[in-house]
Scaffold this active site. Structure first.
Site, mmCIF file in Angstrom:
data_model
loop_
_atom_site.group_PDB
_atom_site.id
_atom_site.type_symbol
_atom_site.label_atom_id
_atom_site.label_comp_id
_atom_site.label_asym_id
_atom_site.label_seq_id
_atom_site.Cartn_x
_atom_site.Cartn_y
_atom_site.Cartn_z
ATOM 1 N N PRO A 2 31.172 -103.161 -75.864
ATOM 2 C CG PRO A 2 32.172 -102.688 -73.819
ATOM 3 C CD PRO A 2 32.144 -102.239 -75.256
ATOM 4 C CD GLU A 3 26.430 -106.751 -78.602
ATOM 5 O OE1 GLU A 3 25.379 -107.385 -78.365
ATOM 6 O OE2 GLU A 3 27.091 -106.917 -79.639
ATOM 7 C CG HIS A 100 45.658 -96.210 -72.545
ATOM 8 N ND1 HIS A 100 45.724 -95.269 -73.546
ATOM 9 C CD2 HIS A 100 46.488 -97.223 -72.904
ATOM 10 C CE1 HIS A 100 46.560 -95.685 -74.482
ATOM 11 N NE2 HIS A 100 47.034 -96.861 -74.110
ATOM 12 N NE ARG A 122 39.564 -98.148 -81.186
ATOM 13 C CZ ARG A 122 38.927 -98.805 -82.167
ATOM 14 N NH1 ARG A 122 38.487 -100.039 -81.943
ATOM 15 N NH2 ARG A 122 38.711 -98.241 -83.331
ATOM 16 N NE ARG A 165 12.333 -101.228 -88.650
ATOM 17 C CZ ARG A 165 12.488 -100.009 -88.152
ATOM 18 N NH1 ARG A 165 11.418 -99.322 -87.804
ATOM 19 N NH2 ARG A 165 13.680 -99.472 -87.998
#
Length: 287
Positions: A2-3, A100, A122, A165
């Site tokens: 998830p972002e 879970h 997980r 950069r």
């Protein structure tokens, strides 16, 4: 994983239930996730009131009446679930919700009790309890860049961070020290919208193009939040629903498909950068 939009969607889903709620009947079903749970995790949560719900980068932060902040990172597959109950429905512990589910509790607010569960198949997620006045100095947060939806994020900030950069702009935007919370999906989408090649060195992106890029980063995040985030594999919001922004992807996951720009005859390409797949249109995002 998830972002930012997915984490913000979870925060907004939990807020009406948890803000101002008193936590009780906390149950911890295993000793660790990605990291061990804090010492006396259950005892420190039980009886606390959630003052508000915040987000920093991809972390959820719940400041508590005890002077500590309950911090959660969802990892790859972590998710909170809510289940409504009437007052007094839990006589003992909040019931477990499957193999879970690793944390469960009840939250009382305005005379109603809601069951809250945290599942993570997980176990790449993790939780912590940090003194609230020390959160920003904690190793998880120290050194994070500005929030892309906050006032500290601007073209001027990127120009300074990118100065000299040589690393490509795509990977540079994933550096959490430069901007906090951006992930692979939304960086690909924002670069496409801004017409910036993911292959160009960050230090070579012009100031006018950085102005466009910062605007498009904000816009793609706002659009994704409005759509409830993106569900690619495991993400679900607190009510169990899925996000819909994946149906609006311009480039992500569309390798070999035609560019969505009506004036472009090109197709979406994929390249691996920094171990992550980058999707872009070489015609619309020429160097």
């Amino acid at each position: 994983m998830p972002e930012l939009p997915e984490v913000e969607t979870v925060r907004r889903g939990l807020e009406p239930v948890l803000e101002g709620a008193r936590l009780s009947r906390v149950r911890q079903n295993r000793p660790d996730l990605r990291f061990p749970f804090p010492d006396r995790f259950v005892e420190r949560l039980d009886g606390a009131t959630v003052l508000r719900l915040d987000r920093r980068a991809k972390y959820l932060l719940f400041p508590l009446s005890t002077g500590e902040t309950w911090v959660t990172h969802l990892g790859m597959t972590g998710r909170f679930t809510l289940e409504g109950r009437e007052v007094g429905a839990f006589e003992d512990e909040a019931p477990s919700g499957g193999k879970h589910e690793h944390v469960s509790l009840s939250a009382m607010k305005d005379g109603a009790v809601t069951r809250l569960g945290f599942a993570d198949a997980r176990r790449f997620g993790f939780m912590g309890l940090i003194p609230t006045d020390q959160v920003e100095a904690h190793p998880w947060f120290a050194g994070l860049g500005p929030e892309p939806l906050g006032n500290g994020f601007s073209a001027a900030h990127l120009a300074q961070a990118f100065k000299g950069r040589k690393q490509n702009v795509k990977v540079s935007l994933l550096d959490q020290r430069i901007v906090a919370g951006l992930g692979n999906i939304y960086v690909c989408e924002a670069l496409y919208r801004a017409g910036v090649s993911p292959l160009i060195a960050a230090g070579r992106v012009s100031r006018p193009r950085l102005e466009v890029l910062t605007t498009q980063i904000r816009e793609v995040l706002k659009d994704a939040i409005a759509a409830g985030g993106s569900t690619l594999r495991d993400f679900a919001n607190a009510e169990g629903g899925q996000g819909y922004f994946q149906h609006s992807f311009d480039v992500y996951g569309r390798e070999g498909e035609p560019c969505r720009n009506p004036a472009c005859a090109g197709e979406v390409r994929r390249v691996v950068q920094g171990g992550r797949s980058t999707f872009w249109c070489p015609s619309c995002q020429a160097r």
